[in-house]
Structure formats: structure tokens, C-alpha cells
Write a protein that holds these residues in place. Structure first.
Motif, mmCIF file in Angstrom:
data_model
loop_
_atom_site.group_PDB
_atom_site.id
_atom_site.type_symbol
_atom_site.label_atom_id
_atom_site.label_comp_id
_atom_site.label_asym_id
_atom_site.label_seq_id
_atom_site.Cartn_x
_atom_site.Cartn_y
_atom_site.Cartn_z
ATOM 1 N N SER A 102 0.906 -1.212 -0.506
ATOM 2 C CA SER A 102 -0.064 -0.006 0.200
ATOM 3 C C SER A 102 0.785 1.362 -0.691
ATOM 4 N N LEU A 103 2.409 1.455 0.748
ATOM 5 C CA LEU A 103 2.872 2.624 0.505
ATOM 6 C C LEU A 103 4.473 2.440 -0.901
ATOM 7 N N GLY A 104 3.919 1.092 -1.427
ATOM 8 C CA GLY A 104 5.086 0.887 -2.516
ATOM 9 C C GLY A 104 5.812 0.660 -2.134
ATOM 10 N N LEU A 105 6.539 0.098 -1.433
ATOM 11 C CA LEU A 105 7.765 -0.113 -0.556
ATOM 12 C C LEU A 105 7.930 -1.623 -1.181
ATOM 13 N N LEU A 106 7.525 -2.736 -2.071
ATOM 14 C CA LEU A 106 7.667 -4.056 -2.150
ATOM 15 C C LEU A 106 8.544 -4.583 -2.893
ATOM 16 N N THR A 107 8.595 -3.423 -4.046
ATOM 17 C CA THR A 107 9.831 -3.390 -4.879
ATOM 18 C C THR A 107 11.133 -2.802 -4.642
ATOM 19 N N LEU A 108 10.952 -2.450 -3.474
ATOM 20 C CA LEU A 108 11.945 -1.402 -2.910
ATOM 21 C C LEU A 108 13.808 -2.367 -2.723
ATOM 22 N N PRO A 109 14.748 -2.299 -2.763
ATOM 23 C CA PRO A 109 15.855 -2.460 -2.308
ATOM 24 C C PRO A 109 16.083 -1.524 -1.050
ATOM 25 N N ILE A 110 15.031 -2.990 -0.248
ATOM 26 C CA ILE A 110 15.392 -1.778 1.130
ATOM 27 C C ILE A 110 14.885 -3.230 2.639
ATOM 28 N N GLU A 111 15.676 -3.512 2.804
ATOM 29 C CA GLU A 111 15.688 -4.274 3.945
ATOM 30 C C GLU A 111 14.675 -4.315 5.503
ATOM 31 N N ILE A 112 13.393 -4.507 5.635
ATOM 32 C CA ILE A 112 12.216 -4.246 6.230
ATOM 33 C C ILE A 112 12.744 -5.426 7.984
ATOM 34 N N ILE A 113 12.824 -5.019 8.826
ATOM 35 C CA ILE A 113 12.598 -5.557 10.067
ATOM 36 C C ILE A 113 11.583 -5.603 10.538
ATOM 37 N N GLN A 114 10.282 -6.551 10.978
ATOM 38 C CA GLN A 114 9.042 -6.132 11.711
ATOM 39 C C GLN A 114 9.394 -7.032 12.768
ATOM 40 N N VAL A 115 8.882 -6.262 14.182
ATOM 41 C CA VAL A 115 9.351 -6.337 15.258
ATOM 42 C C VAL A 115 7.313 -6.981 15.855
ATOM 43 N N SER A 116 7.607 -7.942 16.808
ATOM 44 C CA SER A 116 6.684 -8.075 17.342
ATOM 45 C C SER A 116 6.188 -7.867 18.819
ATOM 46 N N GLY A 117 5.455 -8.061 19.408
ATOM 47 C CA GLY A 117 4.289 -7.451 20.554
ATOM 48 C C GLY A 117 3.516 -6.318 20.956
ATOM 49 N N THR A 118 3.449 -5.905 21.757
ATOM 50 C CA THR A 118 2.209 -4.789 22.195
ATOM 51 C C THR A 118 3.105 -3.659 21.072
#
Length: 390
Positions: free
Chosen positions: A73-89
Motif C-alpha cells: 500500500s506504500l509502494g515499498l515492496l519492489t524497493l531494495p530495502i531491508e524490512i525488520i518487523q518486530v512483534s509484541g504489544t
């Protein structure tokens, strides 16, 4: 407030570097909501747009966001960017805490906020600069303990005394490391120690926004559905003007949305909730509106939706306060009215035919291009990493 050391190791680094280079950036997004959810407000689009333009400039990026990011939705899927997703509240939004406790809001640290900064601390050697977008006490407190520079892009105006104090302390110890969207936003922070702000504004990838010269017969409102955004004022003005209204945005506060239903049912024209849309879908729908109404009950730091509207050729009717008052050219690209004055807002709705939609698009092209904004941010980052002299 707890005291912090008088310096950080990176604060003593030499600024003697005489050439610019590609830099490795760690962007810590808001811990309030995953990127792309809409619940993080304009800061989500700020992070995404900044990432997009910095990649174009040749820099290397990693973004830390809460788990559940909707990157498409933000147009970031095709960019060479590392995404770190953190879990928790998730972190409770500062404005929500402020509503409940006033300016004496307590310091809170959620699992997501703690995990994001644990990642930053453990992996900071990989990066030249850490950029914080969280409007929370912890990142400012941790700044002196980091071994690489930390830049803070402050996304809201003053809400609590504890936040004001820690922000002022970081400004005093590390001048030039704080940025705000607008002078109006910066002016809300009243502290004994003056805060050294970089005023950066914001920008859009204008290629994503299509100019619409011929609107349909409705007006629009865009934003998080929460009390400080003042949707009830827009509903009241649209009803008085017998004007159809379309509402776009994520519902942050269910109780607030339910409380609006009687006014919506009594409105003299259709009021339609259209949900939260991706940028591509939003700009197509927003562009068809006769006007965008921006009616917050607080000082809006910037108002990214205002420049999104202008980019589509849509005039903006806004309260004369905060960021929107620095964006809208009253009588040319919209109308500014006194905050909370529904009568003036209604009159402004009846004067839309005096505005030229092409002027709106031209203002967006002249002042809010992604490239120009990206270069401002890039220069700031170079200064903090020592690649450019101040």
C-alpha cells in the motif's frame, strides 16, 4: 526525569570528512502501528516517501516497523530495502495518552518500542545513522548511549511535559539532531532551553498523484478517525452547506466513530465512509472531490493530506492553525478559517467556485516535490554523519 550522560561517543566524531558518500540508514518507524495500516497517521507516509527517495539517491536503508506491515500500500515492496518487523504489544499513541492524562502523561514502553531499540542498539555498527520517527520518551533517553549518530524526526507538536523536557535535553546535548515539519509545530514546544530545530517540511512523489480538473459533487475528509482530528466539525459544516461528504481513513477510536453516527444520520446530504485506502486508490478518489476539509482540534504538525489534495488539484479548507496554515494559500489554493468556527467553514464551502484547481496542482509541484524534500533530508543526514560541514 532521569539524567543522561553529557555526551555520546559519536558526538565527538570529527566532521573533517570532505566528500559525500552513500550512507547506511536505519529508519525506526512509529511503534504505534505497522507501516501501511493507516493507524500511524502521516508518519507512515513520511517514512515511506523518505525511504523511496533515499534509495533513488543511492543510499542503503533498513526500516524497523511493527509486525504486520502492508508494504504494497506504500509502494515499498519492489524497493531494495531491508524490512525488520518486530512483534509484541503496540505503543499507545501519545495523543491518546494525552487525552486521558493531560500534560502529565506517564512514560510508557511497549514491547514493540523496546524491541525496535534493542535491534538498533545491537546492530548499530551496521549503520552510519539511526533515524527515529517515534514520538516517545525512550528513543530520546537512549540517544547518548548509542555509538552512532541518532536523528529524531519529531512527528507531532508538544503534548506532555516529560516529552518536552527530554527533547530539549537532547537538543542541548546534540544540537542539530532534531527535525520538525513546520515552524508552527516547533513553536508548540515551550521550554527553558531553546530547542534547535531543522525545519524540513515534507514531500510527495507527484507521479503518484493525477491532476483532476473536473470534480464530482462532493467534498472529502481524510485522516485517522480519532477525536483530535475533529471530523465532527467537517460533518457539521457539510450538513449546513447541504454538501455530500466522503470520509477516508482508518478507524483508530471505535467509540469516537460510534459517537459520530447520530450527526451522520441527521446530515442534510449523504455522508459516506470509504475506509482506509492505499495511496494509489486514495488519490484517484480524493481527486474527484470539490474540496478537502482539514478540521483538527489540535495543532497539526504538517497535514500531509493537504498536499496530497493539492497534488490532485483539490482545494483545501482548513483551520488557521498548525501546519495547514503554512500550506494553504487562502483565496488561491483554499480557504483558512478560525479554528472551530463552523459558520466560517460553511461559508468557505460556498466559495469554492472562486478557486482554480490548476493553482493547487502548481503549488504542489513548486513546493512539495519528493526530490527537493529528499535533498533537504539528505543534507541533514550528511551533516550528522560528518560527510558535510554544517
Amino acid at each position: 526525569m532521569a539524567t543522561v550522560p553529557p555526551f555520546a561517543p559519536w558526538a565527538r566524531a570529527s566532521k573533517a570528512a570532505n566528500r559525500v558518500k552513500a550512507i547506511k540508514l536505519l529508519l525506526l518507524s512509529t511503534p504505534v502501528a505497522p507501516l501501511g495500516s493507516g493507524l500511524g497517521g502521516g508518519v507512515e507516509l513520511t517514512v515511506a516517501n523518505l525511504a523511496r527517495v533515499l534509495v533513488q539517491f543511492g543510499h542503503q536503508l533498513t526500516i524497523v516497523t511493527p509486525e504486520g506491515a502492508q508494504l504494497g500500500s506504500l509502494g515499498l515492496l519492489t524497493l531494495p530495502i531491508e524490512i525488520i518487523q518486530v512483534s509484541g504489544t503496540l505503543q499507545t499513541a501519545a495523543q491518546s495518552t494525552s487525552r486521558a492524562t493531560g500534560r502529565n502523561a506517564p512514560v510508557t514502553v511497549s514491547e514493540v518500542l523496546a524491541s525496535a531499540w534493542t535491534y538498533a542498539r545491537c546492530n548499530q555498527a551496521r549503520y552510519d545513522l539511526i533515524v527515529n520517527f517515534a514520538y516517545d520518551w525512550l528513543p530520546f533517553y537512549l540517544t547518548p548511549f548509542m555509538t552512532v549518530p541518532v536523528a529524531h524526526f519529531v512527528s507531532m507538536g508538544s503534548l506532555s511535559d516529560r516529552m518536552d523536557a527530554v527533547i530539549a535535553q537532547v537538543s542541548h546535548q546534540f544540537p542539530g539532531t532534531l527535525a520538525a515539519y513546520t515552524q508552527a509545530q516547533a513553536g508548540t514546544f515551550c521550554t527553558e532551553v531553546p530547542i534547535d530545530w531543522k525545519i524540513l517540511g515534507c514531500g510527495l512523489d507527484l507521479r503518484q498523484y493525477e491532476y483532476c480538473p473536473n470534480p464530482d459533487n462532493h467534498v472529502a475528509w481524510v485522516g485517522r478517525l480519532s477525536p483530535e482530528k475533529g471530523l465532527e466539525d467537517t460533518i457539521a459544516a457539510a450538513s449546513r452547506a447541504h454538501q455530500s461528504l466522503k470520509i477516508y481513513g482508518a478507524i483508530e477510536d471505535e467509540a469516537y466513530w460510534r459517537a459520530l453516527q447520530p450527526a451522520i444520520e441527521k446530515a442534510t446530504a449523504q455522508v459516506e465512509y470509504c475506509g482506509f485506502l492505499s495511496t494509489a486508490l486514495l488519490q484517484r478518489s480524493l481527486g474527484k472531490a470539490k474540496a478537502l476539509l482539514v478540521t483538527p482540534h489540535w495543532v497539526e504538525a504538517f497535514g500531509i493530506v493537504a498536499i496530497e489534495a493539492l497534488a490532485c488539484g483539490v482545494p483545501v479548507l482548513a483551520y488557521r492553525q498548525g501546519g495547514p496554515a503554512e500550506i494553504v494559500r487562502s483565496g488561491k489554493t483554499g480557504w483558512l478559517v478560525r479554528p472551530g468556527n463552523i459558520a466560517e467553514l460553511t461559508i468557505a464551502l460556498r466559495k469554492l467556485n472562486r478557486l482554480n484547481r490548476q493553482d493547487c496542482r502548481l503549488q504542489a509541484e513548486k513546493l512539495y516535490s519528493l526530490n527537493a524534500w529528499g535533498r533537504r533530508c539528505e543534507r541533514w543526514f550528511y551533516q550528522l554523519t560528518g560527510a558535510l560541514e554544517n
